[in-house]
Design an enzyme around this catalytic site. Structure first.
Site, PDB file in Angstrom:
ATOM      1  N   LYS A   1      -3.295   7.870  -4.136  1.00  0.00           N
ATOM      2  CA  LYS A   1      -3.791   7.250  -2.900  1.00  0.00           C
ATOM      3  C   LYS A   1      -2.773   7.424  -1.778  1.00  0.00           C
ATOM      4  O   LYS A   1      -1.587   7.142  -1.952  1.00  0.00           O
ATOM      5  CB  LYS A   1      -4.034   5.752  -3.114  1.00  0.00           C
ATOM      6  N   LEU A   2      -3.270   7.873  -0.650  1.00  0.00           N
ATOM      7  CA  LEU A   2      -2.450   8.062   0.550  1.00  0.00           C
ATOM      8  C   LEU A   2      -3.190   7.477   1.744  1.00  0.00           C
ATOM      9  O   LEU A   2      -4.417   7.557   1.822  1.00  0.00           O
ATOM     10  CB  LEU A   2      -2.222   9.559   0.802  1.00  0.00           C
TER      11      LEU A   2
END
Length: 318
Positions: A132-133
Site C-alpha cells: 500500500k502506497l
C-alpha cells in the site's frame, strides 16, 4: 433468504478492513487490508502481544541502534499481523509503506522491498501481498516501478479522478478510492446530508469504475472508507469493497435485497495520452477536497505510526 452480506458477495469481492484476526475469522472475507492506524489498534489487543514480542526480539538481532530497531520492529509487526491474517483469508493482504515516505519515491521502493523480503522470510510469496502506497505522484511512480518488478500495489488515500487516472496509466494493480472521507468533507463544506445514491464518495467511485471499464484498464477498483451500509449497497458490483468489522456485522444482520449497481462496460475506447506530472499536479490541485483529504490522511497515518513507534521504543528500551 441470504443476508445482505451474502448477497453482496455474489456481486463483489469482499475485503476486511481490519487488523483484528478474530473479526476476519467471523466474516470470512476474500482479502484483508491494514494501515498504520489499524496496526496500532491491533497492537493494543492483548491476544496479539506475542506478535509484538516476536517483532521486538527479531529487531534486536538486526541492529544495536535503537532507531533502526524501532524501524525494524514496526515493519516486522506489520508483517507478523499480515502472516496471521493470511492463514484465514484465501486471497491477499495489503500492508502499508510508512506514510512519512509518501513524497520519496526511492525510499518507498526500498521499504516495499523490505516488506516483501520479510514476508518471503516468513514463507509468504509476493503473489499474496499488496504493497500500500499513498496516491501522491511519488507514490504512483514508485508503484509503477514495483509493478514492473512483479510486486503488486494498492494505491490508497485516493480522493480524485486525477489520482485514479494516473494510477491506471502507471499499471497499478489496485486502487482504494475513499468513499466516506469524501462524504465527510462535503457534509462539512455544504452542511447538507446526502442520500447514498447522491453521496459524493459513491459518485466518485462510480465515475472511476466506469472510466476504467470504458478504457479497458485492468486496475482493480476497491472502494474503501465507508460511513454506512447505504454507500456499500450503492457500489454493489464494484470489483472489490474493503469494509470494517462494524459495517460487515450490520450487513450480515440485514435482510435488505440488493442488486448490482456497477456493471462492466460492453465496449471499450482507446486510452488517452498519459498525464504528465505537471498535468497531474494541476488537475489534482483543482480539487480542494482531494488536496485537503490526502494531506490529512498522510498526516494522520504518520501520527499513528509515531504512536506505534513510541510503544515499540518503550519495549525495546526495557
Amino acid at each position: 433468504m441470504a443476508n445482505t452480506l451474502e448477497q453482496l458477495k455474489s456481486y463483489t469481492t469482499i475485503v476486511a478492513d481490519t487488523g483484528d484476526i478474530e473479526a476476519i475469522k467471523r466474516y470470512q472475507p476474500e482479502d484483508a487490508t491494514t494501515n498504520p492506524s489499524l496496526i496500532l489498534k491491533a497492537a493494543q489487543i492483548p491476544e496479539y502481544s506475542y506478535l509484538i514480542d516476536n517483532a521486538i526480539a527479531w529487531a534486536q538481532t538486526q541492529s544495536t541502534e535503537l532507531e533502526q530497531q524501532i524501524d525494524d520492529a514496526s515493519d516486522k509487526l506489520a508483517v507478523n499481523i499480515g502472516v496471521e491474517i493470511l492463514k484465514l483469508v484465501p486471497g491477499r493482504i495489503s500492508t502499508e509503506v510508512d506514510a512519512r515516505l509518501s513524497f520519496d519515491k526511492e525510499k518507498s521502493i526500498a521499504k516495499a522491498h523490505k516488506l516483501v523480503r520479510l514476508y518471503q522470510e516468513a514463507g509468504i510469496d509476493k503473489s499474496r501481498i499488496l504493497i500500500k502506497l499513498a496516491s501522491t505522484w511519488e507514490g504512483i511512480c514508485a508503484a509503477k516501478e514495483l509493478e514492473q518488478e512483479g510486486i503488486n500495489c494498492n494505491l490508497t488515500l485516493l480522493f480524485s479522478f486525477a489520482q485514479a487516472r494516473a494510477c491506471a496509466e502507471a499499471g497499478v494493480y489496485l486502487i482504494s478510492p475513499f468513499v466516506g472521507r469524501i462524504l465527510d468533507w462535503y457534509k462539512k463544506d455544504t452542511g447538507k446530508d446526502y442520500a447514498p445514491a447522491n453521496d459524493p464518495g459513491v459518485v466518485s467511485v462510480t465515475e472511476i469504475y466506469n472510466y476504467y471499464k470504458q478504457h479497458g484498464y485492468n486496475t482493480v477498483v476497491m472502494g474503501a472508507s465507508f460511513r454506512n451500509i447505504g454507500e456499500i449497497i450503492e457500489l454493489a458490483g464494484c470489483d472489490r469493497l474493503t469494509i470494517g468489522p462494524s459495517l460487515l456485522e450490520e450487513l450480515a444482520n440485514s435482510q435488505a435485497q440488493i442488486q448490482a449497481k456497477l456493471l462492466p462496460a460492453t465496449t471499450t475506447v482507446a486510452a488517452e495520452t498519459p498525464l504528465t506530472e505537471a498535468q497531474f499536479r494541476w488537475d489534482f490541485n483543482q480539487d480542494p477536497m482531494a488536496v485537503e483529504k490526502l494531506a490529512e490522511g498522510i498526516r494522520n497515518f504518520a501520527i499513528d505510526q509515531g504512536k506505534l513507534e513510541v510503544m515499540l521504543k518503550a519495549k525495546l528500551s526495557n
